[in-house]
Design a protein around this motif. Structure first.
Motif, mmCIF file in Angstrom:
data_model
loop_
_atom_site.group_PDB
_atom_site.id
_atom_site.type_symbol
_atom_site.label_atom_id
_atom_site.label_comp_id
_atom_site.label_asym_id
_atom_site.label_seq_id
_atom_site.Cartn_x
_atom_site.Cartn_y
_atom_site.Cartn_z
ATOM 1 N N PHE A 274 0.807 -1.221 0.000
ATOM 2 C CA PHE A 274 0.000 0.000 0.000
ATOM 3 C C PHE A 274 0.841 1.273 0.000
ATOM 4 O O PHE A 274 0.324 2.356 -0.272
ATOM 5 C CB PHE A 274 -0.939 0.009 1.212
ATOM 6 C CG PHE A 274 -2.045 1.013 1.119
ATOM 7 C CD1 PHE A 274 -3.151 0.789 0.310
ATOM 8 C CD2 PHE A 274 -1.996 2.193 1.842
ATOM 9 C CE1 PHE A 274 -4.178 1.715 0.216
ATOM 10 C CE2 PHE A 274 -3.025 3.133 1.769
ATOM 11 C CZ PHE A 274 -4.115 2.889 0.951
ATOM 12 N N ALA A 275 2.123 1.151 0.289
ATOM 13 C CA ALA A 275 2.968 2.335 0.489
ATOM 14 C C ALA A 275 2.937 3.284 -0.704
ATOM 15 O O ALA A 275 2.980 4.514 -0.539
ATOM 16 C CB ALA A 275 4.405 1.909 0.781
ATOM 17 N N ARG A 276 2.843 2.751 -1.921
ATOM 18 C CA ARG A 276 2.888 3.630 -3.097
ATOM 19 C C ARG A 276 1.664 4.534 -3.206
ATOM 20 O O ARG A 276 1.695 5.530 -3.928
ATOM 21 C CB ARG A 276 3.049 2.788 -4.372
ATOM 22 C CG ARG A 276 1.880 1.855 -4.679
ATOM 23 C CD ARG A 276 2.233 0.985 -5.885
ATOM 24 N NE ARG A 276 1.170 0.085 -6.293
ATOM 25 C CZ ARG A 276 0.950 -1.107 -5.778
ATOM 26 N NH1 ARG A 276 1.731 -1.537 -4.780
ATOM 27 N NH2 ARG A 276 -0.022 -1.877 -6.230
ATOM 28 N N PHE A 277 0.570 4.180 -2.504
ATOM 29 C CA PHE A 277 -0.634 5.001 -2.549
ATOM 30 C C PHE A 277 -0.637 6.099 -1.477
ATOM 31 O O PHE A 277 -1.414 7.046 -1.565
ATOM 32 C CB PHE A 277 -1.874 4.129 -2.378
ATOM 33 C CG PHE A 277 -2.014 3.065 -3.426
ATOM 34 C CD1 PHE A 277 -2.354 3.393 -4.725
ATOM 35 C CD2 PHE A 277 -1.792 1.739 -3.117
ATOM 36 C CE1 PHE A 277 -2.483 2.421 -5.700
ATOM 37 C CE2 PHE A 277 -1.914 0.752 -4.080
ATOM 38 C CZ PHE A 277 -2.258 1.087 -5.379
ATOM 39 N N VAL A 278 0.193 5.969 -0.458
ATOM 40 C CA VAL A 278 0.164 6.899 0.670
ATOM 41 C C VAL A 278 0.483 8.332 0.249
ATOM 42 O O VAL A 278 -0.201 9.268 0.686
ATOM 43 C CB VAL A 278 1.091 6.420 1.807
ATOM 44 C CG1 VAL A 278 1.155 7.453 2.929
ATOM 45 C CG2 VAL A 278 0.607 5.081 2.356
ATOM 46 N N PRO A 279 1.496 8.594 -0.597
ATOM 47 C CA PRO A 279 1.745 9.987 -0.990
ATOM 48 C C PRO A 279 0.560 10.637 -1.689
ATOM 49 O O PRO A 279 0.310 11.832 -1.512
ATOM 50 C CB PRO A 279 2.954 9.866 -1.933
ATOM 51 C CG PRO A 279 3.633 8.597 -1.538
ATOM 52 C CD PRO A 279 2.527 7.671 -1.124
ATOM 53 N N VAL A 280 -0.190 9.854 -2.472
ATOM 54 C CA VAL A 280 -1.346 10.388 -3.177
ATOM 55 C C VAL A 280 -2.471 10.715 -2.203
ATOM 56 O O VAL A 280 -3.126 11.756 -2.292
ATOM 57 C CB VAL A 280 -1.846 9.389 -4.238
ATOM 58 C CG1 VAL A 280 -3.108 9.912 -4.932
ATOM 59 C CG2 VAL A 280 -0.753 9.101 -5.258
ATOM 60 N N LEU A 281 -2.692 9.828 -1.233
ATOM 61 C CA LEU A 281 -3.799 9.985 -0.288
ATOM 62 C C LEU A 281 -3.463 10.930 0.861
ATOM 63 O O LEU A 281 -4.334 11.669 1.335
ATOM 64 C CB LEU A 281 -4.195 8.619 0.278
ATOM 65 C CG LEU A 281 -4.757 7.594 -0.718
ATOM 66 C CD1 LEU A 281 -4.900 6.241 -0.036
ATOM 67 C CD2 LEU A 281 -6.094 8.055 -1.277
#
Length: 292
Positions: A189-196
């Protein structure tokens, strides 16, 4: 990524039109939030406090430990955002230990501070249980969104290697840990954290070389049961996130997590008392506390 997109598309095609629109963040923010019975400080920072809601009657009370979400970021509200849930559970005879913690972008937060705060708040629960008439044999951990990740981590912290600064010996075993739109596998999930959540959060919260200590998928939960609750219409943490966690735990334990996908529910329906999704969550909490 293709697999995730296919899962979301297949789900959308199979469920048909929603019976009601999901609860939006603005509506969630506007919910009335009663003051707790008492607030307990376990550290010097403003975030290092616990909201305690106590039911009427002599006790001892079963306990729901609540862990708030908000992208692990101080840009959002802290434990205050769960006060409506605390009051609701207390009316039903369940004591609530709703903990705050220093977020990833706060002084002292991130790795290891955020996790140490969660552990310290749970240890304080064990210390205060006799004087506040709390029954440590009937405890459920329930976390929403980022708090779901921390609840899963808290239920697994006993398996962290002794060489880690996060190692600790839990002082009670919860009957269940219930993740509400939470993240169990930080590696995927880490790759989605900057977006969210914005830049820098995941780097402070889960440095690459520390993932084995902070991602619940890399650890072994000690709770009696693990339940991953997802809103089928959740656009922030879709159901496939829970599925990733379940897959990561395969072979590590005899029984994997239970996956509960709630139709017509978005991310905030799971913590909004007027919704059918909350009624399902409430049923899971009460069933875990009543189980023998």
């Amino acid at each position: 990524m293709k697999r995730c997109a296919a899962l979301v598309l297949a789900t959308a095609l199979s469920i048909g039109p929603a019976a009601a629109d999901p609860v939006e963040l603005s509506a969630f923010r506007d919910l009335p939030r009663p003051e707790p019975t008492v607030q307990v400080a376990y550290g010097e920072a403003p975030a290092q406090q616990v909201d305690v809601f106590l039911p009427a009657g002599p006790g001892p009370y079963p306990v729901a430990v609540l862990i708030h979400g908000g992208c692990w970021s101080a840009v959002t509200a802290g434990r205050e955002q769960m006060r409506h849930i605390g009051a609701e559970l207390a009316r039903r005879g369940i004591a609530v230990w709703s903990l705050g913690y220093r977020r990833a972008d706060e002084a002292g937060g991130g790795y290891p501070g955020t996790y140490r705060d969660v552990g310290a708040a749970l240890d304080r629960l064990a210390e205060d249980a006799p004087t506040r008439r709390l029954d440590l044999s009937r405890v459920v951990l329930a976390g929403h969104s980022a708090g779901g990740h921390l609840a899963l981590w808290a239920a697994s912290r006993g398996s962290i290697p002794a060489t880690s600064p996060l190692h600790g010996s839990p002082r009670f075993v919860p009957r269940a840990v219930i993740s509400l739109g939470g993240v169990g596998d930080l590696a995927t999930f880490a790759r989605f954290v900057p977006v969210l959540c914005g830049p820098g959060i995941v780097e402070r919260l889960a440095p690459t070389d520390k993932l084995a200590e902070v991602s619940p998928a890399a650890l072994m939960p000690s709770a009696g049961a693990v339940v991953m609750v997802s809103g089928v219409l959740d656009r922030l943490v879709p159901p496939w996130v829970a599925d990733d966690y379940a897959r990561a735990l395969k072979g590590k334990s005899a029984t994997g997590p239970r996956l509960v996908n709630v139709p017509d529910a978005g991310h905030f329906d799971l913590v909004t008392p007027s919704t059918p999704a909350w009624q399902e969550v409430l049923g899971l909490i009460e069933a875990a506390l009543e189980a023998r």
